[in-house]
Scaffold this motif. Structure first.
Motif, mmCIF file in Angstrom:
data_model
loop_
_atom_site.group_PDB
_atom_site.id
_atom_site.type_symbol
_atom_site.label_atom_id
_atom_site.label_comp_id
_atom_site.label_asym_id
_atom_site.label_seq_id
_atom_site.Cartn_x
_atom_site.Cartn_y
_atom_site.Cartn_z
ATOM 1 N N GLU A 10 0.857 -1.175 0.000
ATOM 2 C CA GLU A 10 0.000 0.000 0.000
ATOM 3 C C GLU A 10 0.899 1.233 0.000
ATOM 4 O O GLU A 10 1.906 1.269 0.713
ATOM 5 N N THR A 12 1.307 5.279 0.721
ATOM 6 C CA THR A 12 0.701 6.381 1.463
ATOM 7 C C THR A 12 0.525 7.598 0.568
ATOM 8 O O THR A 12 1.478 8.057 -0.068
ATOM 9 N N ARG A 41 -6.153 4.135 6.919
ATOM 10 C CA ARG A 41 -5.487 3.311 7.923
ATOM 11 C C ARG A 41 -5.256 4.160 9.167
ATOM 12 O O ARG A 41 -4.561 5.178 9.104
ATOM 13 N N ILE A 43 -3.415 4.578 12.538
ATOM 14 C CA ILE A 43 -2.136 4.039 12.998
ATOM 15 C C ILE A 43 -1.735 4.679 14.330
ATOM 16 O O ILE A 43 -1.708 5.903 14.452
ATOM 17 N N PHE A 119 -2.535 -2.125 13.444
ATOM 18 C CA PHE A 119 -2.828 -0.705 13.687
ATOM 19 C C PHE A 119 -1.759 0.036 14.475
ATOM 20 O O PHE A 119 -1.900 1.232 14.723
#
Length: 189
Positions: A10, A12, A41, A43, A119
């Motif tokens: 993925e 960013t 997401r 985090i 996470f």
């Protein structure tokens, strides 16, 4: 560490910082997903931590401490977060002494692991402390704990009762079990 499976990567696109506290910060990343769509997401950023497997005279050193997130006390191995730029080995030595009073002449890294990679980026460095010498604990001013020394059987019982339920301590007990089994096997030869 990098993944060898780039087709799952993925990318960013942007990061929104939501909260910065004393121990953690929270951000929401917008990412390009492997299929070309976008996702979010959440985090938790953490500076990392250390934990110490310390056995003195056949007994595991634990601390009993109230954990607000759980709403109860938890038996854990000595542990604590890394300070900015702190060497994990020195942090492990510091945490062992602060929480239990014990000093060690030998400290070795057993394993580093992520606590919740879905996470959070928190990594814990688990050390083995050997050749222990007792002393006086000096916990942080907002840290209230009791030192408990447990036999292997008692540690297993605490796990069965749920008094030990955090991953780092459970992992330490299993590593201790492996070390005990190897020691017993080498004496049989």
């Amino acid at each position: 560490m990098t993944s060898s499976n780039d087709k799952l990567k993925e990318t960013t696109v942007s990061t929104e910082h939501i909260f910065t506290g004393k121990v953690i910060s929270l951000q929401v990343d917008t990412v390009h997903l492997p299929d070309g769509s976008e996702g979010k997401r959440e985090i938790v950023k953490h500076p990392g931590a250390v934990a110490v497997l310390a056995v003195h005279n056949g007994r595991l050193l634990l601390v009993d401490q109230y954990r607000q997130a759980l709403g109860r006390c938890e038996l854990e191995i000595p542990a604590g977060k890394l300070e900015q730029g702190e060497d994990p080995l020195e942090a492990a030595r510091r945490e062992l002494e602060e929480e239990t009073g014990y000093r060690c002449s030998k400290l070795s890294l057993l394993h580093s692991f992520y606590t919740s990679p879905g996470f959070a980026d928190e990594i814990i460095h688990l050390y083995l402390a050997e050749d222990l010498t007792p002393g006086e604990p000096s916990p942080d001013e907002d840290e209230f704990l009791e030192i408990i020394e447990a036999s292997f059987e008692e540690a297993q019982q605490y796990m069965a009762e749920g008094r030990i339920s955090d991953a780092k301590t459970i992992l330490a007990v299993y590593i201790w079990q492996q070390r005990l089994a190897r020691a017993a096997a080498s004496q049989e030869v």
